[in-house]
Design an enzyme around this catalytic site. Structure first.
Site, PDB file in Angstrom:
ATOM      1  N   SER A   1      -5.320   1.601  13.542  1.00 30.41           N
ATOM      2  CA  SER A   1      -4.242   0.964  14.607  1.00 30.41           C
ATOM      3  C   SER A   1      -4.523   1.968  15.863  1.00 30.41           C
ATOM      4  O   SER A   1      -4.276   1.499  16.733  1.00 30.41           O
ATOM      5  CB  SER A   1      -2.750   1.560  14.129  1.00 30.41           C
ATOM      6  OG  SER A   1      -2.562   0.503  12.833  1.00 30.41           O
TER       7      SER A   1
ATOM      8  N   THR B   1      -8.356   2.173   7.138  1.00 31.59           N
ATOM      9  CA  THR B   1      -7.928   0.820   7.432  1.00 31.59           C
ATOM     10  C   THR B   1      -6.295   0.787   7.694  1.00 31.59           C
ATOM     11  O   THR B   1      -5.790  -0.241   7.828  1.00 31.59           O
ATOM     12  CB  THR B   1      -8.332  -0.208   6.395  1.00 31.59           C
ATOM     13  OG1 THR B   1      -7.845   0.219   4.890  1.00 31.59           O
ATOM     14  CG2 THR B   1      -9.780  -0.643   6.510  1.00 31.59           C
ATOM     15  N   GLY B   2      -5.794   2.147   7.747  1.00 32.83           N
ATOM     16  CA  GLY B   2      -4.341   2.234   7.960  1.00 32.83           C
ATOM     17  C   GLY B   2      -4.060   2.657   9.474  1.00 32.83           C
ATOM     18  O   GLY B   2      -4.444   2.003  10.299  1.00 32.83           O
TER      19      GLY B   2
ATOM     20  N   ALA C   1      -2.982   8.527  20.848  1.00 34.46           N
ATOM     21  CA  ALA C   1      -2.712   8.437  22.528  1.00 34.46           C
ATOM     22  C   ALA C   1      -2.949   9.690  23.277  1.00 34.46           C
ATOM     23  O   ALA C   1      -2.230  10.398  24.095  1.00 34.46           O
ATOM     24  CB  ALA C   1      -0.960   8.077  22.877  1.00 34.46           C
TER      25      ALA C   1
ATOM     26  N   GLU D   1      -4.266   9.775   4.709  1.00 35.21           N
ATOM     27  CA  GLU D   1      -4.768  10.609   5.758  1.00 35.21           C
ATOM     28  C   GLU D   1      -3.318  11.639   5.871  1.00 35.21           C
ATOM     29  O   GLU D   1      -2.483  11.652   5.481  1.00 35.21           O
ATOM     30  CB  GLU D   1      -4.556   9.666   7.011  1.00 35.21           C
ATOM     31  CG  GLU D   1      -2.939   9.301   7.596  1.00 35.21           C
ATOM     32  CD  GLU D   1      -2.779   7.903   7.017  1.00 35.21           C
ATOM     33  OE1 GLU D   1      -1.491   7.917   6.472  1.00 35.21           O
ATOM     34  OE2 GLU D   1      -3.394   7.001   6.939  1.00 35.21           O
TER      35      GLU D   1
ATOM     36  N   ASP E   1       0.857  -1.264  -0.033  1.00 30.88           N
ATOM     37  CA  ASP E   1       0.052   0.015   0.015  1.00 30.88           C
ATOM     38  C   ASP E   1       0.750   1.152   0.079  1.00 30.88           C
ATOM     39  O   ASP E   1       0.433   2.142  -0.515  1.00 30.88           O
ATOM     40  CB  ASP E   1      -0.925   0.013   1.090  1.00 30.88           C
ATOM     41  CG  ASP E   1      -2.066  -0.938   0.904  1.00 30.88           C
ATOM     42  OD1 ASP E   1      -2.366  -1.665   0.056  1.00 30.88           O
ATOM     43  OD2 ASP E   1      -2.760  -1.265   1.985  1.00 30.88           O
ATOM     44  N   GLY E   2       1.896   1.112   0.593  1.00 30.85           N
ATOM     45  CA  GLY E   2       3.101   2.430   0.841  1.00 30.85           C
ATOM     46  C   GLY E   2       3.291   2.605  -0.541  1.00 30.85           C
ATOM     47  O   GLY E   2       3.617   3.887  -1.158  1.00 30.85           O
TER      48      GLY E   2
END
Length: 295
Positions: A196, A191-192, A215, A151, A76-77
């Site tokens: 996560s 989904t990336g 975070a 993103e 994907d990258g």
């Protein structure tokens, strides 16, 4: 005769038979091959293939030579990097996966030859994906290319301290995020990195952005889905006076006086999807849904 451009980066040696089969299939089907110059150099030097196809170097070269398709060889990258070549040309992108997960590059190695034949015969579907446009304001720094298919990530630079990200939606204050960073994702990028960090998965056709903190210090702050017709403004406070802005895989260092404005871009990318594939099947296969002894 179709002209097919090929793009790739660090292709592993174990993928050599797969790449050679793909090249042979293109020749058998009568396609004209146009290859990224660094890819051709890599294949010749590492594998001794003695390839001598017409080449392209950058997005202007790519646009001038007007290929009918671009094949991205990698994960994907790699496909996200390929978007900087395609940009506004509307050239369909075929993702041949030599990587691991592969939501965008979802054609597996053993399916590549059949997929190439089907595409050249017109047996495929175009899957349009919108992207976001990011504009820096209030400083002399620039971002180019200034779009992201997956993103925008704003994160801390050179410190373990949190940063503060003030977010405005259509000029109205939304929230200040005290966190390691913030992700603004499209449905394609859901989904990336977004996934996560606990963000939701959106179907590709959804007209939304996702705001997902990385975070966050305030545990009541959760991912938020907003319409993609909204305009977002991000203002960052950081102890170092700088922050990182990542557009897909491209990272820029910006001063904190720079504000980022984000909106839906006025162009889309056309991903090639085989007629027997769909996003729901990809989710089940890639995320191993249902692989449980109880099922």
């Amino acid at each position: 005769m179709a002209t097919v451009a090929l793009f790739g980066k660090r292709i592993p040696d174990e993928a050599r038979p797969f790449v050679e089969r793909a090249l042979e299939t293109l020749k058998e089907e009568g396609a004209k091959i146009l290859m990224h110059d660094r890819l051709q150099k890599q294949l010749n030097e590492r594998w001794g293939l003695a390839i001598d196809h017409d080449t392209f170097h950058d997005e202007k070269d790519f646009s001038d030579k007007s290929p009918d398709f671009l094949i991205s060889i990698g994960g994907d990258g790699t496909l996200l990097d390929a978007t900087t070549l395609v940009e506004r040309t509307d050239v369909p992108i075929i993702g041949l996966n030599t990587g691991r997960l592969g939501f965008l590059a979802n054609i597996a190695r053993d399916e590549a030859s059949d997929a190439i034949r089907q595409v050249l015969k017109g047996q495929y579907t175009l899957d349009p994906r919108y992207c976001m446009e990011i504009s820096p304001e209030g400083g002399s720094q620039t971002i180019q290319p200034n779009f992201a298919l997956n993103e925008l990530t704003v994160s801390r630079k050179g410190t373990t301290s949190m940063i503060s990200i003030h977010v405005y939606v259509n000029g109205q204050f939304l929230n200040t995020y005290w966190a390691d960073g913030l992700i603004i994702s499209t449905p394609t990028g859901s989904t990336g990195y977004n996934l996560s960090c606990g963000g939701p998965i959106l179907m590709p056709g959804s007209d939304n952005f996702i705001i997902t903190p990385i975070a966050p210090h305030n545990l009541t702050v959760r991912p938020l889905v907003i319409p993609n017709s909204d305009t977002l403004t991000l203002k960052v406070d950081a102890r170092e006076g700088q922050f990182l802005a990542s557009l897909d895989s491209r990272v820029f260092t910006l001063d904190c006086e720079v504000e980022l404005t984000l909106k839906k871009a006025d162009f889309q990318f056309q991903l090639v999807r085989m007629e027997d594939s769909n996003f729901a099947t990809t989710l089940r296969n890639k995320l191993l849904w249902g692989l449980d002894r109880r099922n």
